[in-house]
Design an enzyme around this catalytic site. Structure first.
Site, PDB file in Angstrom:
ATOM      1  N   ARG A   1       1.867   1.892   4.732  1.00 14.19           N
ATOM      2  CA  ARG A   1       1.587   2.870   3.661  1.00 14.19           C
ATOM      3  C   ARG A   1       2.779   3.738   3.294  1.00 14.19           C
ATOM      4  O   ARG A   1       2.619   4.731   2.594  1.00 14.19           O
ATOM      5  CB  ARG A   1       0.350   3.693   4.000  1.00 14.19           C
TER       6      ARG A   1
ATOM      7  N   ASP B   1     -18.397   2.502  11.043  1.00 12.24           N
ATOM      8  CA  ASP B   1     -17.009   2.449  10.575  1.00 12.24           C
ATOM      9  C   ASP B   1     -16.773   3.497   9.485  1.00 12.24           C
ATOM     10  O   ASP B   1     -15.971   3.297   8.581  1.00 12.24           O
ATOM     11  CB  ASP B   1     -16.651   1.042  10.058  1.00 12.24           C
TER      12      ASP B   1
ATOM     13  N   ASN C   1     -12.939   5.705  13.012  1.00  5.58           N
ATOM     14  CA  ASN C   1     -14.232   5.359  13.598  1.00  5.58           C
ATOM     15  C   ASN C   1     -14.153   5.200  15.113  1.00  5.58           C
ATOM     16  O   ASN C   1     -13.071   5.086  15.679  1.00  5.58           O
ATOM     17  CB  ASN C   1     -14.745   4.056  12.981  1.00  5.58           C
TER      18      ASN C   1
ATOM     19  N   THR D   1      -8.699   6.303  15.758  1.00  8.82           N
ATOM     20  CA  THR D   1      -7.306   6.184  15.305  1.00  8.82           C
ATOM     21  C   THR D   1      -7.035   6.871  13.961  1.00  8.82           C
ATOM     22  O   THR D   1      -7.771   6.680  12.995  1.00  8.82           O
ATOM     23  CB  THR D   1      -6.932   4.697  15.179  1.00  8.82           C
TER      24      THR D   1
ATOM     25  N   GLU E   1       0.801  -1.230   0.000  1.00  3.43           N
ATOM     26  CA  GLU E   1       0.000   0.000   0.000  1.00  3.43           C
ATOM     27  C   GLU E   1       0.830   1.274   0.000  1.00  3.43           C
ATOM     28  O   GLU E   1       0.289   2.371   0.118  1.00  3.43           O
ATOM     29  CB  GLU E   1      -0.927  -0.011   1.226  1.00  3.43           C
TER      30      GLU E   1
END
Ligand code: PQQ
Length: 694
Positions: A137, A321, A277, A257, A85
């Site tokens: 990431r 979420d 969330n 987070t 990612e």
């Protein structure tokens, strides 16, 4: 959590001139620094190409006329068969990129030669704590150092030339809580800023800034309060606490987070952070009365102190979420006849938000995807107006978007010339339920049903994955490109008005950024998720794409995904004009798909079958149903291993070194034996009700 294995060490070197001096020196002229980092586009020095995170490049050597001539310059194996990612970072002729298990690689940007690699040796049992694969990431590169986070929460500074660690700090406040870390750090005003992950399992989100030279902690922004009875650390936490119920049940688990998006305005000296969330999707936070700040919000904080300047909450009291961790992009443009410094985001909840980034004033909130949980956003209050579908407690409701959002973490890009934002989008519903389901979620059951069954009789919408072009100032969709998979790559756009994107079906494409007309369609055989980037070296423009499927799309890939036919071989593919053929990854010996059940064993009986399928939900979160996932071993081979080996894997962690967690603390031998019988009969190959999101 097995943090004791290969536990992080704190090795903070004391900077020559002291932490404060180093920070203030680097912060001396943030505007000049930002301009230097963006440069002329020949490098890709910061995550989004600049602090504005536009994923826009000023390079024009590759243009609409010649883009069809793109071919492979070089390819590098990333030693991974799971999700990749990272946005590659290109500095001084070197590409820095992360692979799975938080490993870092440095490649020569022209030849592809591996210059060094670094493995932080993340304890492999941690896979069980992650919601969405062993991903990372990417890195930040600054002043001769490469910074990155590890799945177990370390922040590491490496020497950019040698790959040797300069310092390592543990960013995790409390090792007994299920924190993880997948996001890329940003270096701002001489500080390395990093968040963390784990809201779905119950942690308290925060973002911390460390001195880039020494690793010393400088400030921390707490996204949610600790609990109703805990003294707030500062006035921002105190203000947030007012919006939480006086119920100890959410203590230490508020969530929020910040696991992906950040952007920085050096003139305003504001750092924008997208938050996640709530720590429980429902029940524990009676959200009809409380907003739960600063969950699912864009927060603007002073980059030197971490103090809140303003916030905008996209999903008050989130229960679905609907993170606001998705790309935050900064631009200056005319909106309704007035020149504005704006910020925009297409978070999971399906609304495209346009804000004045100096004040946080809401300028627009319009649906960019199918969203039936709210009818609209009231522009006076800035709040969504909920519909009946938003009622978490009503069973069997079809809700759009699903927890992957109408757009997840895949980078959105913005082209200031076209005024369009390009969104890797998906319109896919799910059914939320309060019945027990995936045990992965620490307190709730969120099973889903078969899309086909649940959508029967529902109004028809065009479901699937799309690349959508959103006109930011005019607040409307300009065009959209339907894709045959729902989980696709981030986007990159250039000053030649090109738009680069890769899809799950194994194609790397270029489009006319004005019209959406496809100009390039190269088969790579790799399903990709990360955003491409572009750079110049020795007068040649390159486009780099990190490809490897996984993340939370791991259990939800579509039938057309290339990884069903080809191995999910993680690769860094680099293209140039006049480049060569692209070798595809190896074909799978047996294409993935439902395998036959084993009829030679006696049936399990109804009660056992029901209990086993419930237990299998523990496995399905990663191994899926209906024939397994392309990223993880197909469990059909379990009978070959035999019951004893199966027990030792699940109860003693025999395969922890290979990334298969130990479930000895949760499953009994009886559970494991039942699972063995279930899998031996091929029942895991049957797409069972409740076992998939969609
Ligand atoms: O709440 C969290 O802390 C958290 C963390 C992550 C993550 O770290 O990867 C994801 C999510 N949430 C999430 O909601 C989500 O959709 C998601 C997708 C992915 C991915 O890598 O594909 N990660 C995450």
């Amino acid at each position: 959590c097995s943090r004791d294995e290969g536990a992080p060490q704190t090795d903070v070197a004391s900077g020559e001139s002291g932490a404060e001096a180093a920070v203030s020196e680097a912060a001396a002229d943030p505007v000049a620094e930002a301009a230097m980092l963006e440069g002329d586009g020949s490098e890709w020095r910061v995550r989004g190409g600049g602090y504005d995170e536009q994923y826009f490049s000023p390079l024009t050597q590759i243009n609409k006329e010649n883009v069809g001539e793109l071919g492979l310059a070089w390819v590098s194996d990333m030693d991974s068969t799971r999700g990749l990612e990272a946005t590659p970072i290109v500095v001084d002729g070197v590409i820095y990129v992360t692979s799975t298990w938080s490993r870092v690689f440095a490649f020569d940007a022209v030849s592809g030669e591996t210059l060094w690699s670094y493995d932080p040796k993340v304890p492999r049992g941690i896979g069980r704590m992650l919601c969405c694969d062993v991903v990372n990431r990417g890195v930040a590169v600054h002043d001769g150092n490469v910074f990155f986070g590890t799945l177990d929460g370390r922040l590491i500074s490496l020497d950019a030339e040698t790959g040797k660690p300069a310092w390592i700090v543990d960013t995790i406040e409390d090792p007994d809580r299920p924190y993880t870390l997948t996001g890329a750090p940003r270096v701002i005003n001489g500080r390395v800023v990093i968040g963390n992950s784990g809201a779905d399992r119950g942690v308290r989100g925060y973002v911390t800034a460390y001195d880039a030279k020494t690793g010393e902690e400088d400030w921390r922004f707490w996204i949610v309060p600790e609990g109703p009875d805990a003294a707030p650390e500062n006035e921002d936490v105190a203000a947030a606490l007012e919006t939480w119920p006086d119920d100890p049940i959410w203590k230490g688990k508020g969530g929020g987070t910040a696991w992906d998006a950040m952007a920085f305005d050096p003139e305003l000296n504001l750092l924008y952070i997208g938050t996640g969330n709530g720590g429980s999707w429902k029940r524990q936070r009676p959200n009809d009365k409380t907003d739960n700040l600063y969950v699912s919000s864009i927060v603007a904080v002073d980059a030197d102190t971490g103090k809140l300047a303003w916030h905008y909450q996209t999903t008050p009291g989130d229960m679905w979420d609907y993170t606001a961790t998705n790309s935050i992009i900064l631009a200056d443009m005319e909106v309704d006849g007035k020149q504005r410094k704006v910020l925009f985001q297409a978070p999971k909840n399906g609304f495209f938000y346009l804000l004045d980034r100096e004040t946080g004033e809401l300028l627009g909130a319009d649906k960019y995807g199918v969203a039936n949980w709210a009818s609209h956003v009231d522009m006076k209050t800035g709040r969504p107006v909920l519909t009946e579908q938003a009622n978490f407690f009503k069973e069997d409701q079809l809700v759009y978007p699903n927890p992957n959002g109408a757009h997840d973490w895949q980078a959105m890009s913005f082209n200031p010339q076209t005024g369009l934002a390009y969104i890797p989008a998906l319109d896919v519903p799910w059914v939320q339920s309060t019945k027990p389901g995936f045990r992965y979620f620490y307190d709730i059951g969120v099973p889903a049903r078969h899309l086909e069954r649940m959508t029967a009789g529902q109004p028809e919408v065009e479901k699937g994955g799309f690349l959508k072009a959103w006109d930011v100032a005019n607040r409307e969709i300009k065009w959209k490109i339907p894709l045959s998979t729902t989980w696709n790559s981030g986007a990159l756009t250039t000053a030649s008005n090109l738009l680069f994107h890769a899809s799950g079906d194994g194609y790397f494409s270029a489009y006319d950024a004005e019209t959406g007309e496809r100009l390039l369609h190269l088969f790579t055989g790799n399903s990709a998720m990360a955003a491409p980037v572009t750079y110049m070296a020795d007068g040649v423009q390159y486009v780099a794409l990190l490809a490897g499927y996984g993340g939370s799309g791991m259990i939800t890939i579509g039938d057309d995904a290339a990884v069903k036919t080809y191995e999910n071989t993680g690769r860094l593919l680099v293209f140039k004009l006049g480049g060569g053929e692209i070798p595809t990854p190896k074909k799978r010996e047996t294409p993935l798909g439902p395998a036959p059940q084993n009829a030679s064993l006696p049936p399990l009986g109804e009660d056992k079958l029901a209990a086993a399928s419930e237990l299998y939900l523990n496995c399905a979160g990663c191994h899926s149903t209906g024939g397994g996932t392309p990223m993880l071993p197909n469990l059909s081979r379990v009978p070959e291993l035999g019951k004893d080996t199966f027990r030792s894997i699940l109860l003693e962690g025999a395969l922890v070194p290979r990334g298969m967690p130990n479930f000895g603390d949760e499953l009994t031998q009886e559970d494991v034996d039942l699972l063995y019988e279930y899998i031996s009969r091929g029942r895991h190959n049957v797409p069972v009700d409740n076992a998939r999101w969609y």
